[in-house]
Design a protein around this motif. Sequence first.
Motif, mmCIF file in Angstrom:
data_model
loop_
_atom_site.group_PDB
_atom_site.id
_atom_site.type_symbol
_atom_site.label_atom_id
_atom_site.label_comp_id
_atom_site.label_asym_id
_atom_site.label_seq_id
_atom_site.Cartn_x
_atom_site.Cartn_y
_atom_site.Cartn_z
ATOM 1 N N GLU A 34 0.828 -1.205 0.000
ATOM 2 C CA GLU A 34 0.000 0.000 0.000
ATOM 3 C C GLU A 34 0.865 1.258 0.000
ATOM 4 O OE1 GLU A 34 -0.490 -2.669 1.985
ATOM 5 O OE2 GLU A 34 -2.305 -3.408 1.007
ATOM 6 N N GLN A 35 1.952 1.255 0.766
ATOM 7 C CA GLN A 35 2.858 2.405 0.779
ATOM 8 C C GLN A 35 3.549 2.570 -0.577
ATOM 9 O OE1 GLN A 35 5.064 0.937 4.154
ATOM 10 N NE2 GLN A 35 4.223 2.511 5.508
ATOM 11 N N ILE A 36 3.921 1.450 -1.176
ATOM 12 C CA ILE A 36 4.546 1.486 -2.501
ATOM 13 C C ILE A 36 3.546 2.024 -3.526
ATOM 14 C CG2 ILE A 36 5.514 0.049 -4.338
ATOM 15 C CD1 ILE A 36 6.590 -1.766 -1.957
ATOM 16 N N HIS A 37 2.304 1.560 -3.441
ATOM 17 C CA HIS A 37 1.267 2.035 -4.353
ATOM 18 C C HIS A 37 1.085 3.545 -4.221
ATOM 19 C CE1 HIS A 37 -3.029 2.841 -5.458
ATOM 20 N NE2 HIS A 37 -2.552 2.333 -6.577
ATOM 21 N N ALA A 38 1.039 4.054 -2.998
ATOM 22 C CA ALA A 38 0.868 5.496 -2.783
ATOM 23 C C ALA A 38 2.028 6.269 -3.407
ATOM 24 C CB ALA A 38 0.758 5.796 -1.288
ATOM 25 N N GLU A 39 3.228 5.751 -3.268
ATOM 26 C CA GLU A 39 4.412 6.399 -3.845
ATOM 27 C C GLU A 39 4.342 6.400 -5.373
ATOM 28 O OE1 GLU A 39 8.442 8.049 -3.447
ATOM 29 O OE2 GLU A 39 6.827 7.784 -1.998
ATOM 30 N N VAL A 40 3.971 5.264 -5.947
ATOM 31 C CA VAL A 40 3.867 5.146 -7.406
ATOM 32 C C VAL A 40 2.741 6.040 -7.930
ATOM 33 C CG1 VAL A 40 3.251 3.548 -9.287
ATOM 34 C CG2 VAL A 40 4.898 2.847 -7.528
ATOM 35 N N ALA A 41 1.622 6.093 -7.213
ATOM 36 C CA ALA A 41 0.459 6.870 -7.654
ATOM 37 C C ALA A 41 0.758 8.361 -7.756
ATOM 38 C CB ALA A 41 -0.717 6.630 -6.722
ATOM 39 N N GLU A 42 1.763 8.832 -7.004
ATOM 40 C CA GLU A 42 2.145 10.245 -7.113
ATOM 41 C C GLU A 42 2.720 10.566 -8.491
ATOM 42 O OE1 GLU A 42 4.701 11.541 -3.955
ATOM 43 O OE2 GLU A 42 3.291 10.891 -2.414
ATOM 44 N N LYS A 43 3.312 9.574 -9.127
ATOM 45 C CA LYS A 43 3.930 9.776 -10.443
ATOM 46 C C LYS A 43 3.050 9.255 -11.585
ATOM 47 C CE LYS A 43 8.770 9.741 -8.999
ATOM 48 N NZ LYS A 43 8.563 10.252 -7.721
ATOM 49 N N ALA A 44 2.258 8.225 -11.289
ATOM 50 C CA ALA A 44 1.407 7.609 -12.315
ATOM 51 C C ALA A 44 0.098 7.180 -11.668
ATOM 52 C CB ALA A 44 2.123 6.418 -12.951
ATOM 53 N N ALA A 45 -0.860 8.066 -11.686
ATOM 54 C CA ALA A 45 -2.131 7.829 -10.994
ATOM 55 C C ALA A 45 -2.885 6.608 -11.518
ATOM 56 C CB ALA A 45 -3.018 9.065 -11.094
ATOM 57 N N GLY A 46 -2.629 6.181 -12.737
ATOM 58 C CA GLY A 46 -3.358 5.068 -13.326
ATOM 59 C C GLY A 46 -2.887 3.687 -12.892
ATOM 60 N N VAL A 47 -1.812 3.608 -12.123
ATOM 61 C CA VAL A 47 -1.297 2.305 -11.682
ATOM 62 C C VAL A 47 -2.121 1.850 -10.481
ATOM 63 C CG1 VAL A 47 0.700 1.037 -10.807
ATOM 64 C CG2 VAL A 47 1.016 2.829 -12.522
ATOM 65 N N ASN A 48 -2.797 0.695 -10.625
ATOM 66 C CA ASN A 48 -3.641 0.229 -9.524
ATOM 67 C C ASN A 48 -2.880 -0.711 -8.587
ATOM 68 O OD1 ASN A 48 -3.860 -2.466 -10.554
ATOM 69 N ND2 ASN A 48 -5.440 -1.760 -11.960
ATOM 70 N N ILE A 49 -3.475 -0.996 -7.456
ATOM 71 C CA ILE A 49 -2.824 -1.807 -6.419
ATOM 72 C C ILE A 49 -2.563 -3.231 -6.909
ATOM 73 C CG2 ILE A 49 -4.976 -2.487 -5.280
ATOM 74 C CD1 ILE A 49 -1.726 -1.623 -3.426
ATOM 75 N N THR A 50 -3.419 -3.768 -7.765
ATOM 76 C CA THR A 50 -3.211 -5.114 -8.308
ATOM 77 C C THR A 50 -1.931 -5.173 -9.120
ATOM 78 O OG1 THR A 50 -5.603 -5.442 -8.373
ATOM 79 C CG2 THR A 50 -4.259 -6.947 -9.691
ATOM 80 N N THR A 51 -1.680 -4.144 -9.901
ATOM 81 C CA THR A 51 -0.444 -4.066 -10.682
ATOM 82 C C THR A 51 0.763 -4.022 -9.756
ATOM 83 O OG1 THR A 51 -1.569 -2.952 -12.496
ATOM 84 C CG2 THR A 51 0.831 -2.690 -12.377
ATOM 85 N N VAL A 52 0.651 -3.288 -8.669
ATOM 86 C CA VAL A 52 1.754 -3.201 -7.703
ATOM 87 C C VAL A 52 2.026 -4.587 -7.112
ATOM 88 C CG1 VAL A 52 2.473 -2.243 -5.465
ATOM 89 C CG2 VAL A 52 1.408 -0.760 -7.193
ATOM 90 N N TYR A 53 0.994 -5.300 -6.682
ATOM 91 C CA TYR A 53 1.181 -6.640 -6.114
ATOM 92 C C TYR A 53 1.824 -7.591 -7.130
ATOM 93 C CZ TYR A 53 -1.161 -6.194 -1.584
ATOM 94 O OH TYR A 53 -1.480 -5.865 -0.297
ATOM 95 N N ARG A 54 1.330 -7.582 -8.360
ATOM 96 C CA ARG A 54 1.899 -8.462 -9.394
ATOM 97 C C ARG A 54 3.358 -8.117 -9.669
ATOM 98 N NH1 ARG A 54 -2.576 -7.651 -13.455
ATOM 99 N NH2 ARG A 54 -4.301 -8.687 -12.451
ATOM 100 N N THR A 55 3.650 -6.826 -9.703
ATOM 101 C CA THR A 55 5.026 -6.380 -9.961
ATOM 102 C C THR A 55 5.944 -6.760 -8.808
ATOM 103 O OG1 THR A 55 4.195 -4.568 -11.323
ATOM 104 C CG2 THR A 55 6.463 -4.384 -10.509
#
Length: 136
Positions: A34-55
């Motif tokens: 969730e923290q990683i997702h929040a960090e990524v979302a600051e640069k690319a709002a379209g990246v969802n949490i499922t993508t973060v988990y898979r990555t």
Amino acid sequence: MDLADMLRSRGLRLTAPRQLVLEAVYRLRHATPEQIHAEVAEKAAGVNITTVYRTLELLEELELITHAHLTHGAPTYHAVDEHQHAHLVCRGCGSVQELPSPVLDGLAGELRASRGFRLDIGHVALFGLCDQCGPS
């Protein structure tokens, strides 16, 4: 071998979300999905949490990152580097400090000699209170 080469060797592409997740793990040092997702979302709002988990799963398969269970919740991810370390987790403030593996070498050697058990130091978490939260 860099990330792009590792992915290509598996028939995969280096995508912006994959690069952003890896960069976030390195920047945050110890972070939940969730923290990683929040960090990524600051640069690319379209990246969802499922993508973060898979990555995160893919990056762990590639041995670029690893995880430890530092709370009862989600795993905490951090970069794989040349020095293994255990984690000191404060139950008061939740801070995480790295503990160099040589501190646990004696215990690891004892467990291996007496029980044939190989300790995975990178997954060790010791819980207690840091200087700020503990009694003076």
